[in-house]
Each structure stands twice: as structure tokens, then as C-alpha cells.
Design a protein around this motif. Structure first.
Motif, PDB file in Angstrom:
ATOM      1  N   LYS A  51       0.824  -1.205   0.000  1.00 11.65           N
ATOM      2  CA  LYS A  51       0.000   0.000   0.000  1.00 11.65           C
ATOM      3  C   LYS A  51       0.862   1.261   0.000  1.00 11.65           C
ATOM      4  O   LYS A  51       1.936   1.302   0.581  1.00 11.65           O
ATOM      5  N   LEU A 101      -7.353   4.895  -3.919  1.00 10.32           N
ATOM      6  CA  LEU A 101      -7.557   3.481  -4.228  1.00 10.32           C
ATOM      7  C   LEU A 101      -7.353   3.188  -5.711  1.00 10.32           C
ATOM      8  O   LEU A 101      -6.700   2.199  -6.076  1.00 10.32           O
ATOM      9  N   HIS A 154     -15.541   1.345   0.487  1.00 10.50           N
ATOM     10  CA  HIS A 154     -14.304   2.097   0.730  1.00 10.50           C
ATOM     11  C   HIS A 154     -14.604   3.556   1.085  1.00 10.50           C
ATOM     12  O   HIS A 154     -14.018   4.114   2.026  1.00 10.50           O
TER      13      HIS A 154
END
Length: 410
Positions: free
Chosen positions: A181, A187, A399
């Protein structure tokens, strides 16, 4: 322990000898049943699966699966306890049917995109029947009523997702696959970065990638065809030597206390080995048997998928460390749930089955056969696209909701 090993060896030797002798005694029946299995593979399975096997291999090589993995992690991880890459397998499995879910799960494991326990969870609910089989072959071909496909498909997919929710607790302490990440990126950019890294890491040219995809896919298709032919022969031989009658009698003893019509025992026997034959036998059962029980048995047979598909899956998974036993348990669970779900939803959905608008909508199903390959590809491809878009929408919604909650807490 040594005696058990000897008995196992002796058992397999006797079975093999029995098959060889049966082929010698019934050569014409064996030939005709082998031809039947070959015809089903060539007319139905080959044109339905080959394009998706090839395109899925190409998508993996280009890193598209890695892109989806990051993008769909917020949806797949909390619900099914598998990485976001599992959403690609889920979409392909729901739309394309057996055994593409197992094939793609094995490929993800080979590329170390999932752990062993995650692979066992994933294959348990993504290796499903396709809508063309349930609507086209079963509802239209066997029952001559396309609206019955709604009941079969609903029960099949609802029970499949239930299996996924149950199997999420399989090996809770198993290894968890984590993505690299970058907190500075959103995202979508993280997903794009992951796709780029995967493509660079793969390193194959387009020509090399397509060649490998075709070779791998053809090998898998030949494997599937071989299993379909041999199991078609086995089913016919067992029927000729009347072993199926003995098994049917045993199943009848189980059905009677449960209130299930004993006439359906022959359909179960056939369905244990091959779903198409089992569904056909169920459709030909006496008209005195309630249609609700016929469709419930077809649902259970479709969820079980038959020893033919089990053998295909076991062969595909054998190339990885993913175990077959959890998959077997999941199929038994799926069959039981599909039967119960069918009985539960049968009466509530009856008003909808009678609507002509629904029947008209699902009549637009491509014809079976090699000559309908383009229409089949377009039909299944559009289903895969819609499933993926739906999953991405859900994932982005989850999300966004999590990020909003974090900001509120701050």
C-alpha cells in the motif's frame, strides 16, 4: 495402517479391472456413450469456455487481475475473507460455469496472489454453473419452460453465496495475502500502480503471452473433454450392470422419511456422476411428482456438479497445494442449501414466473453449438462485465463509507 494402504490399493485395482472388463463386454455401448460425452464437450463446453480461458490468462499477464484485486479488496475481504483478486474469479465463475472457477483459483495460487487457505475458501463458492446451462439446457431443453430457470438460478447463486459466507471461517488462522500500500495514493491509483508492476514483472511480449494463453487453455479444455468422455462411459456401464438400481434403492430409503418422492432417486444417481444427465432424468420423472421437488432436486444436482466436474477440479487443484477436501465439503453443503432454498422460494416467486415480460427477457439465450460461439461469447461476456461493474461499485461504496467514518472520528 499398512493393511489400510493395501486395501486402498486393492480397491482401486478392482475398480480399474471392472472398468476394463466392462468395456470388453459392452464395446458398442461404451463407444456410443463416449461419443455422447464428446458431442456435449464439442457442442457446449468447448465454445463456451475456451474464449474465457484464453482471455483470463491474457488479463492476468497484463496485470488487470492485480488492478481488480486492489480495487475490490474492500468488498471481498470483509465478506468472504479472500483478497480482491477473488472478485475476478467470482465474476468469471458465475457467468462462465464449471470448472473456470477452479482453474482461475489455481492460477492465482501459482502466482502467489492468494494463500492456500484463501484459495480453498475461494474455489468453494466460485466454481458454479453458468446461466446458459440453467436457462438453456435445463429449463428450455428439458422442462420446456424457460421461466423455471429463474428458480434454478436464484437458488443456485443464493446458496453459492451462502457457502462463501460459511467458508470464510475456514482456517481462520491461515495466511493472509496483503497488497503493498501507498498511503499517498487513492484506491484507483494504487490499483493502477499494482497493474503496472504486475505487467512489468511478467515481462512477456504480447505474442508470447497470447501463445502461452492458448496453449494452457487448450490443455485444460482437452483435460475437461477427457473427463467428460470417461464419465459418460462409466455412467452407462453402471446402468448396464444394474449398480445404479442398487444405489437408487438405498437413496429411496433416505428420501421416504424426508417426504421426498422416491421417483426422483434415479435422477440423483445420474446427477451424482453428471449434472446434465441427472437434470434430464429429473425432467422425465412421472408427472405425479410435484414440479417443486423436481426443480429442488435439479438445484441440488447442479450445486453438487457431478463426479465428472469433481474429477476436473481435483486434477486442476493438484498442481497447487490447495486441498480437494474443503471443496468436496463445500459442494455437499451447496447441494443441501440449494435444495432447501428452492423449497423456500418456490411459492413466493410463482407470481413472477408467470409474467410474460420475464419469460421474454430470458428467451434471448444463444443457441448451443460451435456455430453459435460469437453469440455465446457476447452473452457470457456481457454478464461478466455487469457482475464486475456491480462488484466494483459495491467495493468503492464500502471504501468511501469507511473513509467518511474515519474523517468523522478525527
Amino acid at each position: 495402517m499398512l493393511q489400510r494402504t493395501y486395501l486402498k490399493t486393492l480397491f482401486f485395482a478392482v475398480i480399474s479391472f471392472f472398468l476394463v472388463i466392462s468395456l470388453i463386454i459392452y464395446p458398442e455401448d461404451a463407444f456410443s456413450s463416449a461419443l455422447r460425452g464428446l458431442k456435449i464437450w464439442w457442442d457446449v463446453v468447448f465454445p463456451a469456455l475456451l474464449p474465457f480461458f484464453i482471455t483470463s490468462e491474457i488479463l492476468m499477464g497484463f496485470g488487470v487481475v492485480h488492478f481488480m484485486g486492489v480495487l475490490l479488496e474492500p468488498f471481498m475481504r470483509p465478506i468472504f475473507n479472500v483478497p480482491g483478486t477473488g472478485a475476478f474469479v467470482l465474476a468469471m465463475g458465475l457467468a462462465s460455469g464449471y470448472p473456470i472457477g477452479a482453474k482461475l483459483t489455481a492460477r492465482l495460487r501459482e502466482q502467489k496472489l492468494i494463500s492456500r487457505s484463501e484459495g480453498e475458501r475461494l474455489v468453494s463458492f466460485t466454481n458454479t454453473a453458468d446461466p446458459l446451462f440453467m436457462f438453456g439446457a435445463v429449463a428450455v431443453g428439458f422442462f420446456q419452460d424457460v421461466s423455471l430457470g429463474i428458480a434454478i438460478a436464484l437458488a443456485h447463486y443464493i446458496s453459492s453465496l451462502m457457502v462463501g459466507l460459511i467458508m470464510r471461517f475456514h482456517e481462520p488462522g491461515g495466511e493472509v495475502t496483503k497488497y503493498r500500500k501507498n498511503s499517498n495514493l487513492n484506491l484507483f491509483m494504487r490499483a493502477l500502480q499494482s497493474m503496472h508492476r504486475a505487467r512489468i514483472s511478467d515481462g512477456r511480449t504480447i505474442g508470447h503471452l497470447i501463445g502461452d494463453a492458448v496453449t494452457s487453455s487448450m490443455n485444460t479444455m482437452l483435460l475437461i473433454g477427457g473427463f467428460m468422455i470417461i464419465f459418460s462411459v462409466i455412467i452407462n456401464i453402471l446402468s448396464l450392470v444394474h449398480l445404479t438400481d442398487l444405489i437408487a434403492a438405498a437413496i429411496t430409503l433416505i428420501f421416504i422419511p424426508l417426504g421426498i418422492p422416491s421417483e426422483l432417486s434415479n435422477a440423483v444417481i445420474a446427477g451424482l456422476f453428471e449434472i446434465t444427465l441427472g437434470s434430464q432424468v429429473a425432467s422425465e420423472t412421472s408427472s405425479s411428482v410435484s414440479m417443486m421437488y423436481k426443480i429442488a432436486i435439479v438445484g441440488a444436482i447442479t450445486a453438487w456438479s457431478g463426479f465428472s466436474v469433481h474429477a476436473q477440479v481435483a486434477s486442476i487443484l493438484s498442481k497447487t497445494d490447495i486441498r480437494y477436501k474443503p471443496y468436496f465439503f463445500a459442494r455437499v453443503l451447496h447441494a443441501a442449501l440449494a435444495f432447501v432454498v428452492t423449497l423456500t422460494i418456490w411459492k413466493p416467486i410463482q407470481p413472477y414466473l408467470a409474467r410474460t415480460s420475464i419469460s421474454t427477457w430470458i428467451q434471448d439465450i444463444p443457441n448451443q453449438g460451435i456455430f453459435g460461439i460469437w453469440s455465446r461469447f457476447a452473452y457470457l461476456g456481457s454478464n461478466i462485465f455487469l457482475i464486475i461493474v456491480g462488484l466494483i461499485t459495491l467495493s468503492l461504496g464500502i471504501h468511501t463509507w469507511k473513509n467518511l467514518n474515519k474523517k468523522r472520528r478525527v
